[in-house]
Design an enzyme around this catalytic site. Structure first.
Site, PDB file in Angstrom:
ATOM      1  N   GLY A  68      51.748  -9.899 -34.710  1.00 28.52           N
ATOM      2  CA  GLY A  68      51.212 -10.541 -35.948  1.00 28.52           C
ATOM      3  C   GLY A  68      52.222 -11.542 -36.671  1.00 28.52           C
ATOM      4  O   GLY A  68      51.631 -12.337 -37.761  1.00 28.52           O
ATOM      5  N   ASP A  85      59.187  -3.083 -30.613  1.00 26.61           N
ATOM      6  CA  ASP A  85      58.740  -3.452 -29.338  1.00 26.61           C
ATOM      7  C   ASP A  85      57.281  -2.442 -28.969  1.00 26.61           C
ATOM      8  O   ASP A  85      57.412  -1.386 -29.074  1.00 26.61           O
ATOM      9  CB  ASP A  85      59.673  -3.058 -28.313  1.00 26.61           C
ATOM     10  CG  ASP A  85      59.206  -3.346 -26.654  1.00 26.61           C
ATOM     11  OD1 ASP A  85      57.851  -3.602 -26.647  1.00 26.61           O
ATOM     12  OD2 ASP A  85      60.061  -3.312 -25.951  1.00 26.61           O
ATOM     13  N   ALA A 135      50.781  -9.820 -26.947  1.00 24.70           N
ATOM     14  CA  ALA A 135      50.563 -10.187 -25.568  1.00 24.70           C
ATOM     15  C   ALA A 135      51.528 -11.454 -25.028  1.00 24.70           C
ATOM     16  O   ALA A 135      52.123 -12.077 -25.708  1.00 24.70           O
ATOM     17  CB  ALA A 135      49.017 -10.648 -25.090  1.00 24.70           C
ATOM     18  N   GLU A 136      51.773 -11.150 -23.702  1.00 21.16           N
ATOM     19  CA  GLU A 136      52.472 -12.105 -22.943  1.00 21.16           C
ATOM     20  C   GLU A 136      51.304 -13.058 -22.392  1.00 21.16           C
ATOM     21  O   GLU A 136      50.425 -12.567 -22.020  1.00 21.16           O
ATOM     22  CB  GLU A 136      53.295 -11.789 -21.825  1.00 21.16           C
ATOM     23  CG  GLU A 136      54.195 -10.776 -22.285  1.00 21.16           C
ATOM     24  CD  GLU A 136      55.691 -11.465 -22.704  1.00 21.16           C
ATOM     25  OE1 GLU A 136      55.495 -12.624 -22.741  1.00 21.16           O
ATOM     26  OE2 GLU A 136      56.532 -10.998 -23.292  1.00 21.16           O
ATOM     27  N   TYR A 166      47.929 -12.761 -15.692  1.00 24.16           N
ATOM     28  CA  TYR A 166      47.647 -12.705 -17.156  1.00 24.16           C
ATOM     29  C   TYR A 166      46.240 -12.477 -17.469  1.00 24.16           C
ATOM     30  O   TYR A 166      45.974 -11.632 -18.268  1.00 24.16           O
ATOM     31  CB  TYR A 166      47.996 -14.295 -17.543  1.00 24.16           C
ATOM     32  CG  TYR A 166      47.507 -14.501 -19.078  1.00 24.16           C
ATOM     33  CD1 TYR A 166      47.797 -13.681 -20.151  1.00 24.16           C
ATOM     34  CD2 TYR A 166      46.436 -15.217 -19.355  1.00 24.16           C
ATOM     35  CE1 TYR A 166      47.339 -13.791 -21.476  1.00 24.16           C
ATOM     36  CE2 TYR A 166      45.953 -15.646 -20.502  1.00 24.16           C
ATOM     37  CZ  TYR A 166      46.599 -14.810 -21.673  1.00 24.16           C
ATOM     38  OH  TYR A 166      45.967 -15.017 -23.066  1.00 24.16           O
TER      39      TYR A 166
END
Length: 365
Positions: free
Chosen positions: A19, A68, A92-93, A191
C-alpha cells in the site's frame, strides 16, 4: 454512489498490502482518513522506493508497517494487532520482462506472499468480510482474435522465433478487446501466470470461508506518483523522460503495439467503488481500463509533441513475453460499480508531464 467518496471505508479497518506504492498511495489519499484504521504493509523495495523512506505521497492517515509479505512473522506481528474488515491486496512484483529472468522472485512475492497472508489470517482465526485483489491484463496473454470468417480463437504466446522474424501479428485475424465474460485467461509470461495464480488461490480460500472477493484486472496504469526509478514499469513515464531530454523515443516491433492506458485517478476510483460495494453474490472479476486502445506510436507522438522532441522512431526490437495487443471491455465494471473512466489520455499525459517537471532536473529527464 460516488466511487471517489471518502466515506467508502468509514467505520472499517482496512489492511492494504503493497500500500505504499503507486496505486496504494492514490487509494489511501481518497479513503484512509475515513477508515477506522488504514494499515499498510510494504517492504519499500528499492526498485520502487529508491530511498527506502516512507513515501511523501502516503497520507499521514495511513499506518505504515515496513515488512515482507512473504515472511510469516510479518503476519503474526501485524495480525496480532490488526483485525481487518477489508483486505486490499496490491503487493506484487510487476515486471513482465523481468519475470522471465527472475521467476522465483515473482512467484515468491505474488503467490507465496498471498498464501502467507491467508495462513496468517487462519492462525489468528480471523476472516475479513471482503478481499479486493488488483490483478492484471497479463492474465489474458494474447487474448482472443477473430478471423476474417468471423470465427475466433486464442493463440498461444508469440515465440522468440516469431518475434526474431518480425512476425508481429497473427495473420488473417484481428484482436478483440478482452472481457472477463468471454476471454479465457492464458498468460504468456511468468508475471501473468503468477497474477492468475493469485486469483485462483484467493477464489479457493475466500469461497471456502464465505468471504467476499473482488478481482480487478487492471490495464496499463499511469499517472502522477508512478516510480521514476523503476525501469521495469511505466512506459508512459519512460517515454516522458526521454522526450524531456529531447531524445527521439524508440518504438519496439513496428510501433503498432496497442495498449489500454488508464489513469491512476480512474483506477483509484474503481478500487474505492469496489471497496464500498462488495459483490452481491460473493465473487466478481472486472476489467478496469479506459476502454480505448492506443498504439505506442500514438502515445509516443503525443508525449514527444508536448516537449517538442524529435519524432519517435521504430527500432524493430522486441521483448520476449510481450503481447501484441491489450484492450478491454469495461462495460461490466460500469454496470457493477457505477464507475466510469473520466481522464482522457491527452489530459492524463499533460498532468503527468507537469508532475514530473516538479520532481526532475531537466538534465535528468
Amino acid at each position: 454512489m460516488s466511487p471517489s467518496s471518502s466515506g467508502a471505508a468509514t467505520g472499517r479497518t482496512v489492511l492494504v498490502t503493497g500500500g505504499a506504492g503507486f496505486i496504494g498511495c492514490a487509494l489511501a489519499e481518497r479513503l484512509a482518513a475515513a477508515a477506522d484504521r488504514w494499515v499498510v504493509v510494504d517492504d519499500l523495495h528499492p526498485q520502487v522506493h529508491a530511498s527506502r523512506a516512507r513515501p511523501d505521497a502516503l497520507t499521514e492517515a495511513a499506518e505504515l508497517v515496513v515488512a515482507d509479505v512473504t515472511d510469516p512473522h510479518t503476519w503474526d506481528t501485524v495480525l496480532d494487532d490488526v483485525r481487518p474488515d477489508v483486505v486490499v491486496h496490491l503487493a506484487a512484483e510487476t515486471g513482465t520482462a523481468q519475470s522471465l529472468s527472475e521467476s522465483s522472485r515473482h512467484a515468491l512475492v505474488n503467490v507465496v506472499g498471498t498464501t502467507q497472508l491467508l495462513d496468517g489470517l487462519t492462525r489468528v482465526a480471523h476472516l475479513p468480510q471482503h478481499v479486493v485483489l488488483t490483478s492484471s491484463r497479463a492474465v489474458y496473454g494474447e487474448g482472443t482474435w477473430q478471423r476474417a470468417d468471423g470465427t475466433t480463437y486464442q493463440p498461444a504466446g508469440r515465440t522468440h522465433a516469431q518475434l526474431a522474424a518480425a512476425q508481429w501479428d497473427f495473420p488473417g485475424a484481428r484482436h478483440l478487446a478482452s472481457s472477463v465474460l468471454s476471454t479465457t485467461p492464458n498468460p504468456g509470461n511468468v508475471y501473468g501466470a503468477t497474477k492468475l495464480a493469485q486469483e485462483h488461490v484467493l477464489a479457493a480460500w475466500t469461497g471456502s470461508h464465505d468471504v467476499d472477493l473482488s478481482v480487478l484486472r487492471l490495464q496499463n496504469v499511469y499517472g502522477a506518483g508512478q516510480s521514476l526509478t523503476n525501469p521495469y514499469t511505466g512506459i508512459v513515464t519512460l517515454f516522458s523522460r526521454l522526450a524531456r531530454k529531447g531524445t527521439s523515443i524508440p518504438l519496439y516491433e513496428d510501433g503498432e503495439i496497442t495498449r489500454d492506458f488508464v489513469h491512476i485517478d480512474d483506477v483509484a476510483d474503481a478500487l474505492a467503488a469496489a471497496i464500498a460495494d462488495p459483490p452481491a453474490d460473493g465473487r466478481r472479476a472486472l476489467d478496469i481500463g479506459s476502454g480505448e486502445r492506443t498504439t505506442i506510436r500514438d502515445l509516443a507522438t503525443v508525449i514527444a509533441s508536448f516537449h517538442s522532441a524529435p519524432a519517435p522512431h521504430v527500432t524493430g526490437e522486441f521483448r520476449d513475453g510481450d503481447v501484441r495487443h491489450a484492450a478491454c471491455d469495461v462495460s461490466p465494471a460500469l454496470r457493477e460499480l457505477g464507475w466510469a473512466p473520466r481522464v482522457s489520455l491527452a489530459e492524463g499525459i499533460g498532468r503527468l508531464q507537469e508532475w514530473m517537471a516538479d520532481r526532475l532536473d531537466p538534465v535528468e529527464g
